[in-house]
Design a protein around this motif. Structure first.
Motif, short mmCIF file in Angstrom:
data_model
loop_
_atom_site.label_atom_id
_atom_site.label_comp_id
_atom_site.label_asym_id
_atom_site.label_seq_id
_atom_site.Cartn_x
_atom_site.Cartn_y
_atom_site.Cartn_z
N LYS A 144 72.80 28.77 -21.99
CA LYS A 144 72.16 29.48 -21.63
C LYS A 144 70.33 28.62 -21.60
O LYS A 144 69.73 29.46 -20.85
N MET A 145 70.22 27.42 -22.51
CA MET A 145 68.75 27.98 -22.10
C MET A 145 68.67 26.25 -21.42
O MET A 145 67.91 25.31 -21.25
N ALA A 146 69.86 25.36 -20.39
CA ALA A 146 69.68 24.33 -19.95
C ALA A 146 69.63 23.32 -20.54
O ALA A 146 68.97 22.39 -19.96
N LEU A 147 69.68 23.23 -21.99
CA LEU A 147 69.90 21.80 -22.98
C LEU A 147 71.37 20.89 -22.69
O LEU A 147 72.56 21.44 -22.39
N LYS A 148 71.36 19.74 -22.90
CA LYS A 148 72.46 18.40 -22.58
C LYS A 148 73.55 18.93 -22.96
O LYS A 148 74.50 19.22 -22.49
N ASP A 149 73.06 19.20 -24.32
CA ASP A 149 74.51 19.69 -24.97
C ASP A 149 74.28 19.75 -26.24
O ASP A 149 72.71 20.47 -26.55
N GLU A 150 75.39 20.62 -27.36
CA GLU A 150 75.05 21.27 -28.50
C GLU A 150 74.22 20.74 -29.78
O GLU A 150 73.14 21.76 -30.50
N GLN A 151 74.09 18.78 -28.99
CA GLN A 151 73.54 18.44 -30.63
C GLN A 151 71.89 18.35 -30.35
O GLN A 151 70.92 18.22 -31.37
N VAL A 152 71.95 18.78 -28.72
CA VAL A 152 70.33 18.36 -28.50
C VAL A 152 69.87 20.25 -28.94
O VAL A 152 68.54 20.30 -29.31
N ALA A 153 70.41 20.77 -28.94
CA ALA A 153 70.07 22.35 -29.47
C ALA A 153 69.44 22.34 -30.70
O ALA A 153 68.71 22.96 -31.55
N LYS A 154 71.25 21.31 -31.67
CA LYS A 154 70.66 21.45 -33.58
C LYS A 154 69.58 21.01 -33.47
O LYS A 154 68.82 21.22 -34.29
N ASN A 155 69.16 19.66 -32.38
CA ASN A 155 68.02 19.45 -33.01
C ASN A 155 66.91 19.35 -32.43
O ASN A 155 66.03 19.99 -33.59
#
Length: 179
Positions: A144-155
């Motif tokens: 949804k936020m156009a981030l590379k992957d879920e690890q980037v989202a977690k960070n």
């Protein structure tokens, strides 16, 4: 959109513009009602009632906002919800002591937390709202936020939470509530 801009839009009968800013507070109100025996529909109805109350207050020439708009709206929602619970007889009319005591203890902390959240960048607000209010997974948030992957989202979530804690501690210290 700032609280002052929202209020100015209401005063100038540009309510549709004001609504864009007002609905950023809805997830908090919905979470409160859902956590206190309410449904999604209850939350929608009560939030509409709170907006009507806000509209009437803002239209009075002598009304001024003495807290953040989010805090004010949540207080109205809480009061309306308590009235509704009493009406439904889920809460006896004389049995408010536990709630009053609990609220007296948590209100300053909640107000400070809400203010700290308000200081966050919009991307942090969006990410934390998606995670905590809308219960989205890190994978969904990343997409949804156009981030590379879920690890980037977690960070990102971790950094946002650290920033929120930093703001919270700073505000709490300035108001004499800790650290």
């Amino acid at each position: 959109m700032t609280d002052a801009e929202i209020i100015e839009h209401i005063r100038q009968d540009r309510f549709s513009r004001a609504m864009k800013g007002l609905y950023r507070y809805y997830p908090t109100a919905k979470a409160y009602i859902r956590a206190n025996s309410g449904s999604r529909e209850d939350a929608e109805d009560l939030y509409q009632d709170a907006l009507v109350i806000l509209y009437k207050n803002v239209r009075e020439s002598n009304w001024t906002l003495t807290s953040s708009l989010g805090t004010w709206l949540l207080a109205v929602v809480k009061n309306c919800w308590r009235q509704e619970l009493r009406r439904r007889s889920k809460m006896p009319a004389g049995d408010h002591t536990d709630i009053a005591t609990e609220e007296a203890d948590t209100e300053p902390a909640f107000r400070i937390a809400l203010a700290a959240f308000g200081l966050l960048a919009e991307r942090c607000k969006q990410l934390l709202t998606l995670f905590y209010i809308h219960k989205k997974s890190m994978q969904e948030i990343a997409k949804k936020m156009a981030l590379k992957d879920e690890q980037v989202a977690k960070n990102q979530k971790y950094r946002c939470m650290e920033k929120a804690k930093e703001f919270y501690l700073l505000l709490a210290k300035n108001e004499g509530y800790g650290a």
